[in-house]
Write a protein that holds these residues in place. Structure first.
Motif, PDB file in Angstrom:
ATOM      1  N   THR A  11       0.815  -1.197   0.000  1.00  0.00           N
ATOM      2  CA  THR A  11       0.000   0.000   0.000  1.00  0.00           C
ATOM      3  C   THR A  11       0.860   1.263   0.000  1.00  0.00           C
ATOM      4  OG1 THR A  11      -1.777  -1.124   1.174  1.00  0.00           O
ATOM      5  CG2 THR A  11      -1.767   1.278   1.278  1.00  0.00           C
ATOM      6  N   GLY A  12       0.529   2.175  -0.897  1.00  0.00           N
ATOM      7  CA  GLY A  12       1.211   3.456  -0.938  1.00  0.00           C
ATOM      8  C   GLY A  12       2.423   3.488  -1.837  1.00  0.00           C
ATOM      9  N   GLU A  13       2.886   2.338  -2.356  1.00  0.00           N
ATOM     10  CA  GLU A  13       4.080   2.329  -3.199  1.00  0.00           C
ATOM     11  C   GLU A  13       3.782   2.782  -4.625  1.00  0.00           C
ATOM     12  OE1 GLU A  13       6.200  -1.308  -3.067  1.00  0.00           O
ATOM     13  OE2 GLU A  13       6.745  -1.104  -0.974  1.00  0.00           O
ATOM     14  N   ARG A  14       2.519   2.769  -5.002  1.00  0.00           N
ATOM     15  CA  ARG A  14       2.126   3.245  -6.312  1.00  0.00           C
ATOM     16  C   ARG A  14       1.393   4.569  -6.171  1.00  0.00           C
ATOM     17  NH1 ARG A  14       0.302  -2.268  -9.650  1.00  0.00           N
ATOM     18  NH2 ARG A  14       2.447  -2.980  -9.973  1.00  0.00           N
ATOM     19  N   THR A  15       1.586   5.426  -7.142  1.00  0.00           N
ATOM     20  CA  THR A  15       0.945   6.730  -7.135  1.00  0.00           C
ATOM     21  C   THR A  15       0.417   7.035  -8.533  1.00  0.00           C
ATOM     22  OG1 THR A  15       2.962   7.933  -7.723  1.00  0.00           O
ATOM     23  CG2 THR A  15       2.536   7.584  -5.364  1.00  0.00           C
ATOM     24  N   ASN A  16      -0.435   8.060  -8.605  1.00  0.00           N
ATOM     25  CA  ASN A  16      -0.859   8.547  -9.915  1.00  0.00           C
ATOM     26  C   ASN A  16       0.134   9.620 -10.363  1.00  0.00           C
ATOM     27  OD1 ASN A  16      -1.562  10.867  -8.447  1.00  0.00           O
ATOM     28  ND2 ASN A  16      -3.444  11.180  -9.606  1.00  0.00           N
ATOM     29  N   PRO A  17      -0.020  10.205 -11.550  1.00  0.00           N
ATOM     30  CA  PRO A  17       0.959  11.195 -12.023  1.00  0.00           C
ATOM     31  C   PRO A  17       1.128  12.403 -11.103  1.00  0.00           C
ATOM     32  CG  PRO A  17      -0.334  10.415 -13.860  1.00  0.00           C
ATOM     33  CD  PRO A  17      -0.968   9.843 -12.623  1.00  0.00           C
ATOM     34  N   ASP A  18       0.119  12.702 -10.275  1.00  0.00           N
ATOM     35  CA  ASP A  18       0.219  13.829  -9.345  1.00  0.00           C
ATOM     36  C   ASP A  18       0.799  13.432  -8.001  1.00  0.00           C
ATOM     37  OD1 ASP A  18      -0.868  15.625 -11.188  1.00  0.00           O
ATOM     38  OD2 ASP A  18      -2.919  15.096 -10.612  1.00  0.00           O
ATOM     39  N   GLY A  19       1.195  12.180  -7.852  1.00  0.00           N
ATOM     40  CA  GLY A  19       1.813  11.732  -6.614  1.00  0.00           C
ATOM     41  C   GLY A  19       0.854  11.264  -5.542  1.00  0.00           C
ATOM     42  N   LYS A  20      -0.436  11.140  -5.867  1.00  0.00           N
ATOM     43  CA  LYS A  20      -1.411  10.662  -4.887  1.00  0.00           C
ATOM     44  C   LYS A  20      -1.261   9.152  -4.720  1.00  0.00           C
ATOM     45  CE  LYS A  20      -3.562  14.621  -4.219  1.00  0.00           C
ATOM     46  NZ  LYS A  20      -3.604  15.285  -2.896  1.00  0.00           N
ATOM     47  N   PRO A  21      -1.143   8.663  -3.479  1.00  0.00           N
ATOM     48  CA  PRO A  21      -0.914   7.230  -3.263  1.00  0.00           C
ATOM     49  C   PRO A  21      -2.122   6.383  -3.617  1.00  0.00           C
ATOM     50  CG  PRO A  21      -1.249   8.347  -1.171  1.00  0.00           C
ATOM     51  CD  PRO A  21      -1.156   9.425  -2.210  1.00  0.00           C
ATOM     52  N   VAL A  22      -1.848   5.181  -4.094  1.00  0.00           N
ATOM     53  CA  VAL A  22      -2.882   4.235  -4.480  1.00  0.00           C
ATOM     54  C   VAL A  22      -3.089   3.222  -3.365  1.00  0.00           C
ATOM     55  CG1 VAL A  22      -3.457   2.369  -6.092  1.00  0.00           C
ATOM     56  CG2 VAL A  22      -2.413   4.485  -6.940  1.00  0.00           C
ATOM     57  N   ASN A  23      -4.340   3.057  -2.927  1.00  0.00           N
ATOM     58  CA  ASN A  23      -4.689   2.045  -1.942  1.00  0.00           C
ATOM     59  C   ASN A  23      -5.693   1.027  -2.496  1.00  0.00           C
ATOM     60  OD1 ASN A  23      -3.097   3.190   0.118  1.00  0.00           O
ATOM     61  ND2 ASN A  23      -4.710   4.642   0.623  1.00  0.00           N
ATOM     62  N   ASN A  24      -6.173   1.247  -3.693  1.00  0.00           N
ATOM     63  CA  ASN A  24      -7.138   0.334  -4.294  1.00  0.00           C
ATOM     64  C   ASN A  24      -6.486  -1.031  -4.563  1.00  0.00           C
ATOM     65  OD1 ASN A  24      -8.304  -0.820  -7.061  1.00  0.00           O
ATOM     66  ND2 ASN A  24      -9.937   0.230  -5.967  1.00  0.00           N
ATOM     67  N   LYS A  25      -7.157  -2.099  -4.162  1.00  0.00           N
ATOM     68  CA  LYS A  25      -6.572  -3.444  -4.234  1.00  0.00           C
ATOM     69  C   LYS A  25      -6.274  -3.874  -5.675  1.00  0.00           C
ATOM     70  CE  LYS A  25      -6.922  -4.288   0.222  1.00  0.00           C
ATOM     71  NZ  LYS A  25      -5.760  -4.528   1.089  1.00  0.00           N
ATOM     72  N   ILE A  26      -7.167  -3.550  -6.589  1.00  0.00           N
ATOM     73  CA  ILE A  26      -6.942  -3.960  -7.972  1.00  0.00           C
ATOM     74  C   ILE A  26      -5.747  -3.225  -8.558  1.00  0.00           C
ATOM     75  CG2 ILE A  26      -7.909  -3.874 -10.312  1.00  0.00           C
ATOM     76  CD1 ILE A  26     -10.610  -4.531  -9.164  1.00  0.00           C
TER      77      ILE A  26
END
Length: 259
Positions: A11-26
């Protein structure tokens, strides 16, 4: 492809282009190559309660991947009565018909528990899916399990009493928001359960008397989950098995490919 390619990123190791962390399981579970294909199109957005994501028969422009919170799928009849038929949280996505290339849905999807997440334009998602077979498979599997959940919920709404249905709803919500306490109004809960405020109050009072929950204005707290599971009907266990395989605490394994 190597097995490690299918392991979920923390969790949190992936982000969108604006740097917002990804928590979605898929989005955390897809291989790096496929995530890179969809990442440029991930638009972060806050998801306040009662935000409408889709209305029946309106064009479907986006697919939503929640990070937190919960989205309710609601059916409304011609006389204005409504009932919840499904839920979506960070384990999945909202807008299943759009992910399959359809442009309309008969279901209203509204944020029930506040959170945030990402949306992707339907055309951009379809473009990314052309080179993302594992993501396509995960979306398809989620769509199938979600359909099974909706079928179980329909049976529950017809066959089980309000206390059992309320207990089921509370358990499903806790699984998705990872918290024993969440904000919900009595009016909104009555809409979700397809009943009225006095009936919701009666069910809440019964569970509170048993020491299972604490019900205050605009908020509910689960005090004893084990007792709450005993108050729920068999539909909760069926829905949990459909979505999580080994149970709600195994959400990260819900969509392992080849499982």
């Amino acid at each position: 492809m190597a097995k490690k390619d299918f392991q979920a990123t923390k969790t949190g190791e992936r982000t969108n282009p604006d740097g917002k962390p990804v928590n979605n399981k898929i989005l955390l579970s897809v291989p790096d190559k496929e995530y890179r294909a969809i990442r440029p199109y991930l638009e972060f957005l806050a998801m306040p309660p009662q935000l409408s994501l889709y209305e029946p028969n309106d064009p479907l422009e986006f697919v939503y991947f929640p990070n937190a919170g919960m989205v309710s799928l609601v059916i409304e009849t011609e006389d204005g009565r409504t009932v919840e038929v499904g839920e979506a949280g960070k384990e999945g996505f909202a807008g299943i018909p759009a992910a399959a290339g359809m442009r309309k849905s008969q279901v209203r999807e509204v944020v029930q528990i506040a959170g945030d997440g990402f949306r992707v334009k339907v055309d951009e998602l379809q473009k990314a899916l052309r080179s993302s077979p594992q993501l396509q498979q995960m979306l398809t599997r989620y769509a199938v399990t979600h359909w099974m959940q909706m079928a179980q919920t329909a049976a529950c709404n017809r066959l089980h009493n309000i206390e059992q249905r309320f207990a089921r709803w509370l358990l499903i919500t806790q699984d998705r928001v990872d918290s024993p306490t969440f904000a919900i109004t009595q009016d909104f809960l009555a809409t979700m359960l397809g009943t009225d405020r006095p009936t919701v109050s009666l069910a809440a009072g019964m569970l509170q008397k048993k020491g299972v929950i604490k019900w205050t204005r605009g908020e509910v707290q689960i005090l004893n989950r084990a007792k709450l599971e005993k108050c729920a009907c068999e539909c909760y266990a069926a829905i949990r098995e459909d979505h999580y395989g080994d149970g709600p605490r195994a959400q990260g394994d819900a969509f392992k490919l080849g499982a």
